[in-house]
Enzyme design. Structure first.
Site, PDB file in Angstrom:
ATOM      1  N   ALA A  72       0.845  -1.201   0.000  1.00 47.30           N
ATOM      2  CA  ALA A  72       0.000   0.000   0.000  1.00 47.30           C
ATOM      3  C   ALA A  72       0.874   1.241   0.000  1.00 47.30           C
ATOM      4  O   ALA A  72       2.033   1.204   0.427  1.00 47.30           O
ATOM      5  CB  ALA A  72      -0.922   0.000   1.221  1.00 47.30           C
ATOM      6  N   ASP A  73       0.287   2.318  -0.477  1.00 44.22           N
ATOM      7  CA  ASP A  73       0.948   3.618  -0.400  1.00 44.22           C
ATOM      8  C   ASP A  73      -0.118   4.680  -0.177  1.00 44.22           C
ATOM      9  O   ASP A  73      -1.153   4.673  -0.839  1.00 44.22           O
ATOM     10  CB  ASP A  73       1.733   3.929  -1.674  1.00 44.22           C
ATOM     11  CG  ASP A  73       2.605   5.156  -1.475  1.00 44.22           C
ATOM     12  OD1 ASP A  73       3.601   5.047  -0.723  1.00 44.22           O
ATOM     13  OD2 ASP A  73       2.276   6.214  -2.031  1.00 44.22           O
TER      14      ASP A  73
END
Length: 189
Positions: A72-73
């Site tokens: 994830a970012d």
């Protein structure tokens, strides 16, 4: 109801993402690799978040043969400006001054990689801040750790309790992992 059949790797050092995965009753292990988080210019905020999440997933191609790898970012967008993690206290104060008394968007891109499948999605949440005083901003930067957080704040911290007027969208997305969308994606795997 999601029944976990494949081992899960969370490729994130974020304690908030780990906490959220635990709250979803997922059995996972954490594995970390250094990944260049640069991105091409002219991408929209949602595209940036997904691009970086996919870049992180690519670094785990070997591990995804046997496991599901979740990456994830999270980014904060304010008036078309991307606010990443602050470099130092001065930078954190500058970011929080921009967000004070305004609204901004938090985007989290998520990728799930398993074998030759890469499923990516994003979520966006609108966050409205009350005005903050210089003293409040200084207190937060001094007493909390804004340096590992996009936009220099964590909604689950003190600042979330005193400055966030309202949100439109997912609270867990602002923390760094849109759990409802992740659960739905895992259920479809």
């Amino acid at each position: 109801m999601y029944k976990q059949r494949i081992p899960i790797i969370l490729a994130s050092k974020s304690p908030r993402r780990q906490e959220l995965m635990t709250s979803m009753n997922l059995d996972f292990k954490v594995l970390l690799k250094e990944v260049d988080e640069s991105y091409p210019e002219k991408l929209l905020p949602a595209e940036i978040a997904v691009y970086i999440a996919e870049k992180k997933a690519e670094a785990f191609s070997e591990e995804s043969a046997e496991s599901m790898v979740i990456t994830a970012d999270t980014i904060v967008a304010y008036n078309n400006e991307i606010l990443g993690k602050p470099e130092d206290a001065t930078h954190a104060i500058e970011m929080l001054n921009k967000l004070s008394g305004t609204n901004h968007q938090v985007y989290t891109g998520v990728s799930i990689a398993h074998k030759d499948i890469l499923h990516s999605f994003y979520d966006v949440t609108e966050v409205f801040f009350s005005p903050l005083t210089e003293a409040q901003i200084a207190y937060y930067v001094t007493n909390y750790n804004p340096f590992d957080k996009a936009g220099a704040y964590g909604i689950q911290d003190w600042i979330g309790a005193v400055a966030v007027k309202k949100i439109i969208g997912s609270y867990t997305n602002v923390m760094g992992l849109p759990t409802e969308k992740l659960y739905t994606a895992l259920s479809g795997f």
